[in-house]
Scaffold this motif. Structure first.
Motif, PDB file in Angstrom:
ATOM      1  N   THR A  10       0.586  -0.748   0.124  1.00 32.65           N
ATOM      2  CA  THR A  10      -0.121   0.185  -0.017  1.00 32.65           C
ATOM      3  C   THR A  10       0.541   1.357  -0.076  1.00 32.65           C
ATOM      4  OG1 THR A  10      -1.486   0.987   0.640  1.00 32.65           O
ATOM      5  CG2 THR A  10      -0.258  -0.060   1.982  1.00 32.65           C
ATOM      6  N   ASP A  11       0.617   2.337  -0.751  1.00 28.74           N
ATOM      7  CA  ASP A  11       1.176   3.639  -0.639  1.00 28.74           C
ATOM      8  C   ASP A  11      -0.102   4.682  -0.022  1.00 28.74           C
ATOM      9  OD1 ASP A  11      -0.880   3.456  -2.774  1.00 28.74           O
ATOM     10  OD2 ASP A  11       0.411   4.310  -4.067  1.00 28.74           O
ATOM     11  N   GLY A  12      -1.001   4.256   0.369  1.00 27.23           N
ATOM     12  CA  GLY A  12      -1.675   4.920   0.891  1.00 27.23           C
ATOM     13  C   GLY A  12      -2.515   5.920   0.198  1.00 27.23           C
ATOM     14  N   SER A  13      -2.607   5.939  -1.061  1.00 27.80           N
ATOM     15  CA  SER A  13      -3.777   6.579  -2.280  1.00 27.80           C
ATOM     16  C   SER A  13      -5.212   5.849  -2.314  1.00 27.80           C
ATOM     17  CB  SER A  13      -2.984   6.084  -3.310  1.00 27.80           C
ATOM     18  OG  SER A  13      -3.378   4.601  -3.848  1.00 27.80           O
ATOM     19  N   GLU A  14      -5.807   6.594  -2.811  1.00 27.11           N
ATOM     20  CA  GLU A  14      -7.158   6.189  -2.446  1.00 27.11           C
ATOM     21  C   GLU A  14      -7.649   4.689  -3.317  1.00 27.11           C
ATOM     22  OE1 GLU A  14     -11.443   7.581  -4.594  1.00 27.11           O
ATOM     23  OE2 GLU A  14      -9.987   9.371  -4.410  1.00 27.11           O
ATOM     24  N   LEU A  15      -6.381   4.267  -4.402  1.00 22.40           N
ATOM     25  CA  LEU A  15      -7.525   3.597  -5.133  1.00 22.40           C
ATOM     26  C   LEU A  15      -6.079   2.300  -3.383  1.00 22.40           C
ATOM     27  CD1 LEU A  15      -7.935   1.842  -7.251  1.00 22.40           C
ATOM     28  CD2 LEU A  15      -6.062   2.316  -8.829  1.00 22.40           C
ATOM     29  N   SER A  16      -4.883   2.877  -3.203  1.00 17.97           N
ATOM     30  CA  SER A  16      -4.164   1.135  -2.730  1.00 17.97           C
ATOM     31  C   SER A  16      -5.572   1.076  -1.788  1.00 17.97           C
ATOM     32  CB  SER A  16      -2.920   2.353  -1.627  1.00 17.97           C
ATOM     33  OG  SER A  16      -1.980   1.178  -2.373  1.00 17.97           O
ATOM     34  N   ASP A  17      -6.196   1.962  -0.719  1.00 17.16           N
ATOM     35  CA  ASP A  17      -7.352   1.624   0.058  1.00 17.16           C
ATOM     36  C   ASP A  17      -8.036   0.870   0.221  1.00 17.16           C
ATOM     37  OD1 ASP A  17      -5.363   3.593   1.841  1.00 17.16           O
ATOM     38  OD2 ASP A  17      -6.489   5.829   1.297  1.00 17.16           O
ATOM     39  N   LYS A  18      -8.553   1.501  -1.002  1.00 15.75           N
ATOM     40  CA  LYS A  18      -9.713   0.335  -1.542  1.00 15.75           C
ATOM     41  C   LYS A  18      -8.923  -1.528  -1.535  1.00 15.75           C
ATOM     42  CE  LYS A  18     -12.694   0.334  -5.545  1.00 15.75           C
ATOM     43  NZ  LYS A  18     -12.920   1.064  -7.336  1.00 15.75           N
ATOM     44  N   ALA A  19      -8.099  -1.454  -2.304  1.00 19.73           N
ATOM     45  CA  ALA A  19      -7.207  -3.186  -2.049  1.00 19.73           C
ATOM     46  C   ALA A  19      -7.588  -3.030  -0.985  1.00 19.73           C
ATOM     47  CB  ALA A  19      -5.661  -2.768  -2.504  1.00 19.73           C
ATOM     48  N   VAL A  20      -6.569  -2.942  -0.136  1.00 18.94           N
ATOM     49  CA  VAL A  20      -6.841  -2.797   1.421  1.00 18.94           C
ATOM     50  C   VAL A  20      -7.982  -2.915   2.128  1.00 18.94           C
ATOM     51  CG1 VAL A  20      -6.373  -2.292   3.739  1.00 18.94           C
ATOM     52  CG2 VAL A  20      -4.299  -1.372   1.967  1.00 18.94           C
ATOM     53  N   GLN A  21      -9.095  -2.354   1.799  1.00 20.10           N
ATOM     54  CA  GLN A  21     -10.579  -2.992   2.380  1.00 20.10           C
ATOM     55  C   GLN A  21     -10.124  -4.098   1.897  1.00 20.10           C
ATOM     56  OE1 GLN A  21     -12.568   0.492   0.771  1.00 20.10           O
ATOM     57  NE2 GLN A  21     -12.380   1.414   2.297  1.00 20.10           N
ATOM     58  N   GLN A  22     -10.183  -4.437   0.076  1.00 17.26           N
ATOM     59  CA  GLN A  22     -10.898  -5.580  -0.043  1.00 17.26           C
ATOM     60  C   GLN A  22      -9.988  -7.020   0.140  1.00 17.26           C
ATOM     61  OE1 GLN A  22     -13.382  -6.705  -3.267  1.00 17.26           O
ATOM     62  NE2 GLN A  22     -13.074  -4.584  -2.719  1.00 17.26           N
ATOM     63  N   ALA A  23      -8.498  -6.478   0.243  1.00 13.70           N
ATOM     64  CA  ALA A  23      -7.728  -7.737   1.224  1.00 13.70           C
ATOM     65  C   ALA A  23      -8.188  -8.157   2.485  1.00 13.70           C
ATOM     66  CB  ALA A  23      -6.162  -7.213   0.826  1.00 13.70           C
ATOM     67  N   VAL A  24      -8.894  -6.638   3.160  1.00 16.59           N
ATOM     68  CA  VAL A  24      -9.318  -7.196   4.719  1.00 16.59           C
ATOM     69  C   VAL A  24     -10.861  -7.950   4.626  1.00 16.59           C
ATOM     70  CG1 VAL A  24     -10.547  -5.942   6.722  1.00 16.59           C
ATOM     71  CG2 VAL A  24      -8.157  -5.361   5.836  1.00 16.59           C
ATOM     72  N   ALA A  75      -0.102   1.603   9.855  1.00 16.25           N
ATOM     73  CA  ALA A  75      -1.333   1.607  10.645  1.00 16.25           C
ATOM     74  C   ALA A  75      -2.858   1.612  10.673  1.00 16.25           C
ATOM     75  CB  ALA A  75      -1.059   2.632  11.291  1.00 16.25           C
ATOM     76  N   ALA A  76      -2.596   2.699   9.564  1.00 15.35           N
ATOM     77  CA  ALA A  76      -3.928   2.947   9.035  1.00 15.35           C
ATOM     78  C   ALA A  76      -4.045   1.250   8.197  1.00 15.35           C
ATOM     79  CB  ALA A  76      -4.552   3.848   7.878  1.00 15.35           C
ATOM     80  N   ALA A  77      -4.254   0.805   7.460  1.00 10.68           N
ATOM     81  CA  ALA A  77      -4.383  -0.653   7.458  1.00 10.68           C
ATOM     82  C   ALA A  77      -4.381  -1.153   8.809  1.00 10.68           C
ATOM     83  CB  ALA A  77      -3.155  -1.108   6.069  1.00 10.68           C
ATOM     84  N   ALA A  78      -3.881  -1.096   8.980  1.00  9.61           N
ATOM     85  CA  ALA A  78      -4.113  -2.431  10.500  1.00  9.61           C
ATOM     86  C   ALA A  78      -4.237  -2.358  11.287  1.00  9.61           C
ATOM     87  CB  ALA A  78      -2.574  -2.162  11.589  1.00  9.61           C
ATOM     88  N   ALA A  79      -5.203  -1.205  11.341  1.00 17.16           N
ATOM     89  CA  ALA A  79      -6.467  -0.574  12.350  1.00 17.16           C
ATOM     90  C   ALA A  79      -7.305  -1.611  11.705  1.00 17.16           C
ATOM     91  CB  ALA A  79      -6.241   0.668  12.436  1.00 17.16           C
ATOM     92  N   MET A  80      -7.576  -1.066   9.988  1.00 16.51           N
ATOM     93  CA  MET A  80      -8.663  -1.697   9.877  1.00 16.51           C
ATOM     94  C   MET A  80      -9.529  -3.109   9.341  1.00 16.51           C
ATOM     95  SD  MET A  80      -9.845  -1.040   5.011  1.00 16.51           S
ATOM     96  CE  MET A  80      -9.427   0.490   5.474  1.00 16.51           C
ATOM     97  N   ALA A  81      -8.196  -4.068   9.647  1.00 21.35           N
ATOM     98  CA  ALA A  81      -8.301  -5.736   9.642  1.00 21.35           C
ATOM     99  C   ALA A  81      -8.448  -5.686  10.944  1.00 21.35           C
ATOM    100  CB  ALA A  81      -6.195  -5.656   9.497  1.00 21.35           C
ATOM    101  N   GLN A  82      -7.702  -4.384  11.990  1.00 24.88           N
ATOM    102  CA  GLN A  82      -7.980  -5.455  13.441  1.00 24.88           C
ATOM    103  C   GLN A  82      -9.443  -5.087  14.078  1.00 24.88           C
ATOM    104  OE1 GLN A  82      -6.155  -2.644  16.448  1.00 24.88           O
ATOM    105  NE2 GLN A  82      -6.511  -4.411  18.598  1.00 24.88           N
ATOM    106  N   ALA A  83      -9.863  -3.930  13.142  1.00 25.60           N
ATOM    107  CA  ALA A  83     -11.760  -4.023  12.759  1.00 25.60           C
ATOM    108  C   ALA A  83     -12.243  -5.244  12.860  1.00 25.60           C
ATOM    109  CB  ALA A  83     -12.218  -2.532  12.463  1.00 25.60           C
ATOM    110  N   ALA A  84     -11.694  -5.847  11.719  1.00 26.41           N
ATOM    111  CA  ALA A  84     -12.562  -6.772  11.339  1.00 26.41           C
ATOM    112  C   ALA A  84     -12.048  -7.896  12.074  1.00 26.41           C
ATOM    113  CB  ALA A  84     -12.340  -6.605   9.387  1.00 26.41           C
ATOM    114  N   GLY A  85     -11.424  -7.955  12.777  1.00 24.63           N
ATOM    115  CA  GLY A  85     -10.844  -9.102  13.554  1.00 24.63           C
ATOM    116  C   GLY A  85      -9.953 -10.092  12.937  1.00 24.63           C
ATOM    117  N   VAL A  86      -9.037  -9.467  11.393  1.00 22.84           N
ATOM    118  CA  VAL A  86      -8.344  -9.971  10.246  1.00 22.84           C
ATOM    119  C   VAL A  86      -6.521  -9.637  11.388  1.00 22.84           C
ATOM    120  CG1 VAL A  86      -7.169 -10.241   8.473  1.00 22.84           C
ATOM    121  CG2 VAL A  86      -9.308  -9.286   9.002  1.00 22.84           C
ATOM    122  N   VAL A  87      -5.669 -11.139  11.409  1.00 24.53           N
ATOM    123  CA  VAL A  87      -4.513 -10.947  12.049  1.00 24.53           C
ATOM    124  C   VAL A  87      -4.254 -10.098  10.566  1.00 24.53           C
ATOM    125  CG1 VAL A  87      -2.630 -12.487  13.344  1.00 24.53           C
ATOM    126  CG2 VAL A  87      -4.687 -12.566  13.745  1.00 24.53           C
TER     127      VAL A  87
END
Length: 148
Positions: A10-24, A75-87
């Motif tokens: 992830t590079d923090g861009s809007e498109l990367s954030d979408k990929a993070v959401q999909q991955a989570v 940290a933002a990506a990890a927080a999203m994963a934690q909220a979804a219960g993903v290690v």
């Protein structure tokens, strides 16, 4: 084939954030763990030919800002994963070739799937510079899921 460990550059861009959401979401449905990854530039600005004109403190400040930016992105990506219960865990390296750093990180972490954004460069820029995503696709030994 069920995937158990996703590498998510992830590079923090809007498109990367979408990929993070999909991955989570994918990680949650598969029970997979995620390593979020960020490749920092090794020089935030080109200093070739500048010599003594650049204050060393400026370079240090830019490097520290890049490091801080990477920490915030991860940290933002990890927080999203934690909220979804993903290690998840996080990794960042300094590299002048992000695609190579991504491929190496997938191997080093034992990831069995890379989930990343398609940055969609178009026109002459895409022809001349190519795409980090395309380079990962052609160099990775594990599958790559591209999020548009």
């Amino acid at each position: 084939m069920p995937y158990s460990h996703l590498l998510v550059p992830t590079d923090g861009s809007e498109l990367s954030d979408k990929a993070v959401q999909q991955a989570v979401a994918l990680g949650h449905s598969l029970g997979a763990r995620i390593t979020f990854f960020h490749a920092q530039s090794n020089f935030p600005i080109s200093l070739v030919g500048v010599g003594e004109l650049v204050d060393p403190n400026t370079v240090t400040a830019l490097v520290q800002a890049a490091r801080h930016g990477a920490e915030q992105i991860l940290a933002a990506a990890a927080a999203m994963a934690q909220a979804a219960g993903v290690v998840s865990d996080q990794d960042t390296v300094v590299s002048s070739m992000p695609y190579a750093a991504i491929v190496e990180a997938a191997t080093r972490h034992g990831a069995d799937l890379i989930v990343m954004a398609s940055h969609g460069r178009r026109g002459l820029e895409g022809v001349l510079l190519g795409s980090e995503t395309h380079r990962v696709l052609t160099h990775s030994s594990c599958p790559v899921l591209v999020v548009r």
